[in-house]
Design a protein around this motif. Structure first.
Motif, PDB file in Angstrom:
ATOM      1  N   ALA A  47       0.827  -1.206   0.000  1.00 43.39           N
ATOM      2  CA  ALA A  47       0.000   0.000   0.000  1.00 43.39           C
ATOM      3  C   ALA A  47       0.860   1.255   0.000  1.00 43.39           C
ATOM      4  O   ALA A  47       0.553   2.229  -0.705  1.00 43.39           O
ATOM      5  N   ARG A  48       1.958   1.260   0.755  1.00 40.80           N
ATOM      6  CA  ARG A  48       2.821   2.440   0.812  1.00 40.80           C
ATOM      7  C   ARG A  48       3.603   2.624  -0.484  1.00 40.80           C
ATOM      8  O   ARG A  48       3.856   3.752  -0.912  1.00 40.80           O
ATOM      9  N   ASN A  49       4.002   1.535  -1.131  1.00 42.46           N
ATOM     10  CA  ASN A  49       4.680   1.654  -2.424  1.00 42.46           C
ATOM     11  C   ASN A  49       3.741   2.209  -3.487  1.00 42.46           C
ATOM     12  O   ASN A  49       4.151   3.001  -4.344  1.00 42.46           O
ATOM     13  N   VAL A  50       2.474   1.793  -3.429  1.00 40.25           N
ATOM     14  CA  VAL A  50       1.485   2.330  -4.377  1.00 40.25           C
ATOM     15  C   VAL A  50       1.200   3.792  -4.073  1.00 40.25           C
ATOM     16  O   VAL A  50       1.111   4.629  -4.985  1.00 40.25           O
ATOM     17  N   LEU A  51       1.063   4.144  -2.789  1.00 40.92           N
ATOM     18  CA  LEU A  51       0.803   5.527  -2.398  1.00 40.92           C
ATOM     19  C   LEU A  51       1.890   6.461  -2.899  1.00 40.92           C
ATOM     20  O   LEU A  51       1.619   7.596  -3.315  1.00 40.92           O
ATOM     21  N   GLU A  52       3.128   5.999  -2.896  1.00 43.74           N
ATOM     22  CA  GLU A  52       4.262   6.826  -3.301  1.00 43.74           C
ATOM     23  C   GLU A  52       4.256   7.135  -4.794  1.00 43.74           C
ATOM     24  O   GLU A  52       4.991   8.013  -5.253  1.00 43.74           O
ATOM     25  N   MET A  53       3.436   6.439  -5.567  1.00 41.36           N
ATOM     26  CA  MET A  53       3.325   6.708  -7.000  1.00 41.36           C
ATOM     27  C   MET A  53       2.450   7.919  -7.290  1.00 41.36           C
ATOM     28  O   MET A  53       2.485   8.453  -8.397  1.00 41.36           O
ATOM     29  N   PHE A  54       1.646   8.369  -6.304  1.00 43.75           N
ATOM     30  CA  PHE A  54       0.687   9.448  -6.523  1.00 43.75           C
ATOM     31  C   PHE A  54       1.261  10.781  -6.057  1.00 43.75           C
ATOM     32  O   PHE A  54       2.011  10.853  -5.084  1.00 43.75           O
ATOM     33  N   SER A  55       0.854  11.839  -6.743  1.00 44.84           N
ATOM     34  CA  SER A  55       1.236  13.190  -6.334  1.00 44.84           C
ATOM     35  C   SER A  55       0.087  14.151  -6.620  1.00 44.84           C
ATOM     36  O   SER A  55      -0.712  13.941  -7.544  1.00 44.84           O
ATOM     37  N   LEU A  56       0.002  15.191  -5.804  1.00 42.25           N
ATOM     38  CA  LEU A  56      -0.961  16.271  -5.995  1.00 42.25           C
ATOM     39  C   LEU A  56      -0.244  17.454  -6.614  1.00 42.25           C
ATOM     40  O   LEU A  56       0.918  17.737  -6.279  1.00 42.25           O
ATOM     41  N   GLU A  57      -0.921  18.177  -7.500  1.00 41.76           N
ATOM     42  CA  GLU A  57      -0.283  19.322  -8.136  1.00 41.76           C
ATOM     43  C   GLU A  57      -1.282  20.441  -8.359  1.00 41.76           C
ATOM     44  O   GLU A  57      -2.485  20.222  -8.512  1.00 41.76           O
ATOM     45  N   LEU A  58      -0.752  21.652  -8.366  1.00 41.72           N
ATOM     46  CA  LEU A  58      -1.538  22.859  -8.599  1.00 41.72           C
ATOM     47  C   LEU A  58      -0.711  23.785  -9.471  1.00 41.72           C
ATOM     48  O   LEU A  58       0.483  23.997  -9.204  1.00 41.72           O
ATOM     49  N   SER A  59      -1.326  24.320 -10.521  1.00 39.18           N
ATOM     50  CA  SER A  59      -0.599  25.181 -11.443  1.00 39.18           C
ATOM     51  C   SER A  59      -1.481  26.326 -11.896  1.00 39.18           C
ATOM     52  O   SER A  59      -2.712  26.249 -11.847  1.00 39.18           O
ATOM     53  N   GLY A  60      -0.848  27.387 -12.344  1.00 40.55           N
ATOM     54  CA  GLY A  60      -1.568  28.553 -12.857  1.00 40.55           C
ATOM     55  C   GLY A  60      -0.715  29.308 -13.846  1.00 40.55           C
ATOM     56  O   GLY A  60       0.511  29.155 -13.890  1.00 40.55           O
ATOM     57  N   GLY A  61      -1.367  30.125 -14.655  1.00 39.96           N
ATOM     58  CA  GLY A  61      -0.627  30.901 -15.640  1.00 39.96           C
ATOM     59  C   GLY A  61      -1.568  31.651 -16.550  1.00 39.96           C
ATOM     60  O   GLY A  61      -2.670  32.045 -16.167  1.00 39.96           O
ATOM     61  N   GLY A  62      -1.130  31.858 -17.780  1.00 41.20           N
ATOM     62  CA  GLY A  62      -1.905  32.588 -18.768  1.00 41.20           C
ATOM     63  C   GLY A  62      -1.799  31.931 -20.120  1.00 41.20           C
ATOM     64  O   GLY A  62      -1.067  30.954 -20.312  1.00 41.20           O
ATOM     65  N   ALA A  63      -2.537  32.484 -21.083  1.00 39.17           N
ATOM     66  CA  ALA A  63      -2.559  31.886 -22.413  1.00 39.17           C
ATOM     67  C   ALA A  63      -2.968  32.945 -23.429  1.00 39.17           C
ATOM     68  O   ALA A  63      -3.452  34.033 -23.075  1.00 39.17           O
ATOM     69  N   TYR A  64      -2.791  32.596 -24.681  1.00 38.52           N
ATOM     70  CA  TYR A  64      -3.298  33.413 -25.789  1.00 38.52           C
ATOM     71  C   TYR A  64      -4.204  32.517 -26.622  1.00 38.52           C
ATOM     72  O   TYR A  64      -3.818  31.413 -27.006  1.00 38.52           O
ATOM     73  N   GLN A  65      -5.439  32.970 -26.870  1.00 38.99           N
ATOM     74  CA  GLN A  65      -6.392  32.151 -27.599  1.00 38.99           C
ATOM     75  C   GLN A  65      -6.748  32.806 -28.929  1.00 38.99           C
ATOM     76  O   GLN A  65      -6.772  34.035 -29.059  1.00 38.99           O
TER      77      GLN A  65
END
Length: 341
Positions: A47-65
């Protein structure tokens, strides 16, 4: 010899080859996990080896459309379609076979994403999450004509998934170094020592080619002509195909075993419709979004923090056959000289 005996012989041979290969390179991390159990029980270790495969992420920025369309209508007056600055010129000459190509673009800011990512053997990444973006709608132009959106801005929610291919990282760098030094003899101690020193260097970068796919929900568009402010109205702009796809390059930089920052640049491709004033017909619109985002990712620590009183070890270490970490997730766990902070 029957098929069962052949299969057993082949299986034994395959396991033997893997065992020999694992002495030189632990491709899937099986040996490391077997040598360093993270829990007292076998199920807890898995279970701990599987848990270590996951990560949380948050990102932000801008774009041109950019919006573009091949405009044709037998009744152009049903659309916010006008000649630029009311200039006199040749009459509009369009047909289904010869539409008017129109294009326009504006900035998207801000846009943000939050999600979960899974690392598979340092070869593939699979992720998904939720994102939002706020964009402006500038007129599209083609020749002497322009198409004015009645809404000045829009807001989009998206649910997305990603699949990434790791192009280059520390493991591939070591493989590349072994390939570069392949012509030097094993008895050339100077070059072999140089190879080992370079291979042991900390290489924190990772380059990932990433495909994104998901669904869109056009949440709000606003009428710029309303005097009382940005009140919602019945939008003539709608998502014609809620599914979209994109392609990008993600560059990651490790700050510890469990934390990293990343920069991602790429393009999304989407499809919308714009309705006539009486909603009797529609124009197909294509949108391309060229985005750049900066984010933080935190991987779940599969190894428990050591809480034994008096144990001052800051690296990963063992207690009663179980691996513990002596530092927080924002520090490297196996630090070398010059990294003791």
């Amino acid at each position: 010899m029957n098929f069962k005996n052949i299969a057993c012989s082949f299986l034994c041979y395959f396991i033997g080859v893997l065992a020999v290969s694992a002495q030189n390179e632990d491709i899937f991390g099986i040996s490391d996990k077997a040598k360093s159990p993270k829990s007292e029980s076998g199920l807890g270790n898995v279970a701990r080896n599987v848990l270590e495969m996951f990560s949380l992420e948050l990102s932000g920025g801008g774009a041109y459309q950019q919006f573009n369309t091949s405009f044709y209508s037998a009744n152009p007056g049903l659309y916010p379609f006008t000649r630029v600055q009311n200039l006199e010129g040749d009459p509009l000459d369009i047909s289904e076979e010869n539409p008017l190509e129109m294009k326009g673009g504006d900035w998207v800011f801000p846009n943000w994403n939050g999600g979960v990512r899974i690392n598979l053997f340092n070869l593939l990444t699979i992720g998904g999450g939720f994102g939002q973006e706020w964009g402006n709608l500038s007129p599209m132009r083609g020749g002497d004509y322009q198409f004015d959106f009645e809404g000045a801005s829009y807001q989009v929610d998206k649910l997305y998934g990603t699949v990434g291919l790791v192009l280059y990282d520390a493991n591939r760098r070591r493989s590349f170094l072994n390939w570069r030094y392949r012509h030097y003899s094993s008895s050339n101690y100077y070059m072999q020592s140089e190879l080992r020193q370079r291979a042991r260097q900390n290489y924190p970068w990772r380059f990932i080619l990433e495909a994104e796919f998901g669904t869109l929900n056009l949440k709000k568009t606003y009428d710029a002509s309303l005097d009382q402010g940005p009140e919602p109205y019945q939008s003539r702009l709608a998502v014609s195909d809620k599914n979209y796809y994109g392609l990008g390059l993600r560059i990651e930089r490790d700050f510890s075993d469990y934390t990293k920052v990343f920069v991602k640049g790429g393009a999304d491709f989407r499809s919308f419709t714009y309705a006539a004033s009486d909603f009797s017909e529609f124009q197909e619109l294509n949108q391309q979004v060229y985005a750049m985002q900066v984010g933080l990712a935190v991987r779940f620590p599969g190894t428990k923090r050591c809480k034994i009183a008096g144990c001052g070890v800051v690296m990963k270490h063992m207690h009663n056959g179980v691996e513990y970490r002596g530092s927080g997730i924002f520090n490297f766990q196996d630090r070398k000289i010059g990294q003791w902070y």
